[in-house]
Write a protein that holds these residues in place. Sequence first.
Motif, PDB file in Angstrom:
ATOM      1  N   SER A  20       1.164  -0.784   0.669  1.00 15.02           N
ATOM      2  CA  SER A  20       0.165   0.283  -0.132  1.00 15.02           C
ATOM      3  C   SER A  20       1.006   1.489  -0.333  1.00 15.02           C
ATOM      4  N   ILE A  21       1.725   1.241   0.786  1.00 18.41           N
ATOM      5  CA  ILE A  21       2.949   2.336   0.601  1.00 18.41           C
ATOM      6  C   ILE A  21       3.120   2.482  -0.548  1.00 18.41           C
ATOM      7  N   SER A  22       3.665   1.543  -1.057  1.00 17.28           N
ATOM      8  CA  SER A  22       4.705   1.558  -2.441  1.00 17.28           C
ATOM      9  C   SER A  22       3.342   1.924  -3.347  1.00 17.28           C
ATOM     10  N   HIS A  23       2.465   1.544  -3.679  1.00 17.88           N
ATOM     11  CA  HIS A  23       1.713   1.841  -5.211  1.00 17.88           C
ATOM     12  C   HIS A  23       1.791   2.981  -4.339  1.00 17.88           C
ATOM     13  N   CYS A  24       1.355   3.687  -3.160  1.00 23.85           N
ATOM     14  CA  CYS A  24       0.419   5.445  -3.061  1.00 23.85           C
ATOM     15  C   CYS A  24       1.821   6.029  -3.240  1.00 23.85           C
ATOM     16  N   ILE A  25       2.904   6.034  -2.872  1.00 31.65           N
ATOM     17  CA  ILE A  25       4.482   6.891  -3.245  1.00 31.65           C
ATOM     18  C   ILE A  25       4.324   7.081  -4.612  1.00 31.65           C
ATOM     19  N   LYS A  26       3.881   5.553  -5.756  1.00 31.68           N
ATOM     20  CA  LYS A  26       4.220   6.183  -6.698  1.00 31.68           C
ATOM     21  C   LYS A  26       3.024   6.714  -7.525  1.00 31.68           C
ATOM     22  N   LEU A  27       2.058   6.621  -7.063  1.00 37.22           N
ATOM     23  CA  LEU A  27       0.790   7.122  -7.391  1.00 37.22           C
ATOM     24  C   LEU A  27       0.941   8.937  -6.722  1.00 37.22           C
ATOM     25  N   THR A  28       1.891   8.631  -5.980  1.00 39.50           N
ATOM     26  CA  THR A  28       2.064  10.560  -5.533  1.00 39.50           C
ATOM     27  C   THR A  28       3.259  11.256  -6.897  1.00 39.50           C
ATOM     28  N   PHE A  29       3.944   9.769  -7.528  1.00 38.65           N
ATOM     29  CA  PHE A  29       4.893  10.620  -8.104  1.00 38.65           C
ATOM     30  C   PHE A  29       3.693  11.103  -9.232  1.00 38.65           C
ATOM     31  N   ASP A  30       3.582  10.216  -9.800  1.00 34.28           N
ATOM     32  CA  ASP A  30       2.490  10.168 -10.811  1.00 34.28           C
ATOM     33  C   ASP A  30       1.801  11.459 -11.036  1.00 34.28           C
ATOM     34  N   ALA A  31       0.587  11.934  -9.939  1.00 33.04           N
ATOM     35  CA  ALA A  31       0.407  13.186 -10.129  1.00 33.04           C
ATOM     36  C   ALA A  31       1.395  14.479  -9.905  1.00 33.04           C
ATOM     37  N   LEU A  32       1.950  14.359  -9.295  1.00 28.34           N
ATOM     38  CA  LEU A  32       2.763  15.207  -8.676  1.00 28.34           C
ATOM     39  C   LEU A  32       4.575  15.622  -9.969  1.00 28.34           C
ATOM     40  N   LEU A  33       4.856  14.626 -10.107  1.00 27.80           N
ATOM     41  CA  LEU A  33       6.136  14.976 -10.853  1.00 27.80           C
ATOM     42  C   LEU A  33       6.445  13.477 -11.454  1.00 27.80           C
ATOM     43  N   PRO A  34       5.552  13.138 -12.687  1.00 31.41           N
ATOM     44  CA  PRO A  34       5.694  11.831 -13.047  1.00 31.41           C
ATOM     45  C   PRO A  34       7.410  11.427 -13.641  1.00 31.41           C
ATOM     46  N   ALA A  35       7.549  12.516 -14.041  1.00 23.35           N
ATOM     47  CA  ALA A  35       8.574  12.052 -15.346  1.00 23.35           C
ATOM     48  C   ALA A  35      10.356  11.879 -14.526  1.00 23.35           C
ATOM     49  N   GLN A  36       9.776  12.007 -13.226  1.00 23.09           N
ATOM     50  CA  GLN A  36      10.772  11.342 -11.657  1.00 23.09           C
ATOM     51  C   GLN A  36      10.873  10.919 -11.128  1.00 23.09           C
ATOM     52  N   ALA A  37       9.910   9.385 -11.309  1.00 22.44           N
ATOM     53  CA  ALA A  37       9.548   8.436 -10.567  1.00 22.44           C
ATOM     54  C   ALA A  37      11.111   7.698  -9.848  1.00 22.44           C
ATOM     55  N   PRO A  38      10.405   7.354  -8.581  1.00 25.60           N
ATOM     56  CA  PRO A  38      11.780   6.565  -8.090  1.00 25.60           C
ATOM     57  C   PRO A  38      11.830   5.168  -8.775  1.00 25.60           C
ATOM     58  N   SER A  39      12.649   4.422  -8.399  1.00 29.52           N
ATOM     59  CA  SER A  39      12.832   3.439  -8.543  1.00 29.52           C
ATOM     60  C   SER A  39      12.616   2.669  -7.439  1.00 29.52           C
ATOM     61  N   GLU A  40      11.490   1.138  -7.682  1.00 29.71           N
ATOM     62  CA  GLU A  40      11.270   0.517  -6.651  1.00 29.71           C
ATOM     63  C   GLU A  40      11.823   0.533  -6.187  1.00 29.71           C
ATOM     64  N   ALA A  41      13.290   0.215  -6.041  1.00 31.02           N
ATOM     65  CA  ALA A  41      13.573  -0.160  -5.723  1.00 31.02           C
ATOM     66  C   ALA A  41      14.137   0.382  -3.977  1.00 31.02           C
ATOM     67  N   GLU A  42      14.701   1.888  -4.786  1.00 34.57           N
ATOM     68  CA  GLU A  42      14.847   3.133  -3.824  1.00 34.57           C
ATOM     69  C   GLU A  42      14.121   3.503  -2.781  1.00 34.57           C
ATOM     70  N   VAL A  43      12.065   2.809  -3.095  1.00 36.42           N
ATOM     71  CA  VAL A  43      10.466   2.710  -2.613  1.00 36.42           C
ATOM     72  C   VAL A  43      11.322   1.500  -1.638  1.00 36.42           C
ATOM     73  N   HIS A  44      11.324   0.262  -1.913  1.00 38.00           N
ATOM     74  CA  HIS A  44      11.808  -0.451  -0.977  1.00 38.00           C
ATOM     75  C   HIS A  44      12.348  -0.408   0.415  1.00 38.00           C
ATOM     76  N   ARG A  45      13.557   0.314   0.161  1.00 41.08           N
ATOM     77  CA  ARG A  45      14.880   0.992   1.119  1.00 41.08           C
ATOM     78  C   ARG A  45      14.289   1.376   1.969  1.00 41.08           C
ATOM     79  N   LEU A  46      13.603   2.904   1.698  1.00 39.49           N
ATOM     80  CA  LEU A  46      13.171   3.726   2.136  1.00 39.49           C
ATOM     81  C   LEU A  46      11.447   3.170   3.611  1.00 39.49           C
ATOM     82  N   ILE A  47      10.999   1.879   2.997  1.00 37.23           N
ATOM     83  CA  ILE A  47      10.176   1.856   3.790  1.00 37.23           C
ATOM     84  C   ILE A  47      10.502   0.414   4.836  1.00 37.23           C
ATOM     85  N   SER A  48      11.092  -0.996   4.500  1.00 36.69           N
ATOM     86  CA  SER A  48      12.209  -1.222   5.308  1.00 36.69           C
ATOM     87  C   SER A  48      13.470  -0.520   6.206  1.00 36.69           C
TER      88      SER A  48
END
Length: 142
Positions: A20-48
């Motif tokens: 849920s967190i990962s998905h909503c971070i992606k959606l937030t970037f899609d809404a506010l800064l779609p051209a610069q979305a972070p990698s899944e690995a970086e999102v996972h590292r921060l969530i973990s």
Amino acid sequence: MPIKLVIFDFDGTLFDTHRSISHCIKLTFDALLPAQAPSEAEVHRLISSGAGLQDTFKALHPSATTDASHDDSFDEERWTATYRSLYAEHGQPLITPFPGAAELLAALRARGIPAAIVSNKGVAAVVTALRNNGLGECVRRS
């Protein structure tokens, strides 16, 4: 000595919230800064790591530490509000208790042992997840 209180962490202990967190971070970037979305690995590292929401966005946003006059500058309030709105709609349905969590909370309640939850999430998000998963009565709000 009888147990007087059990305290649980919410994310990653009682409930699986990673998706849920990962998905909503992606959606937030899609809404506010779609051209610069972070990698899944970086999102996972921060969530973990257990980083809070603001720290997560500061770490992921490409211009969070640059000049505020830049067009893509980081507006913490805007990003947080966008994420929370998206999380309420799209993240909450993805939250599930880990196997045995519901039974454990119900058993504690049946024995009269209060359970408390700590979380980086807001109270409303935790209460909603508990209610959505049929566990609203297992933990008291105070």
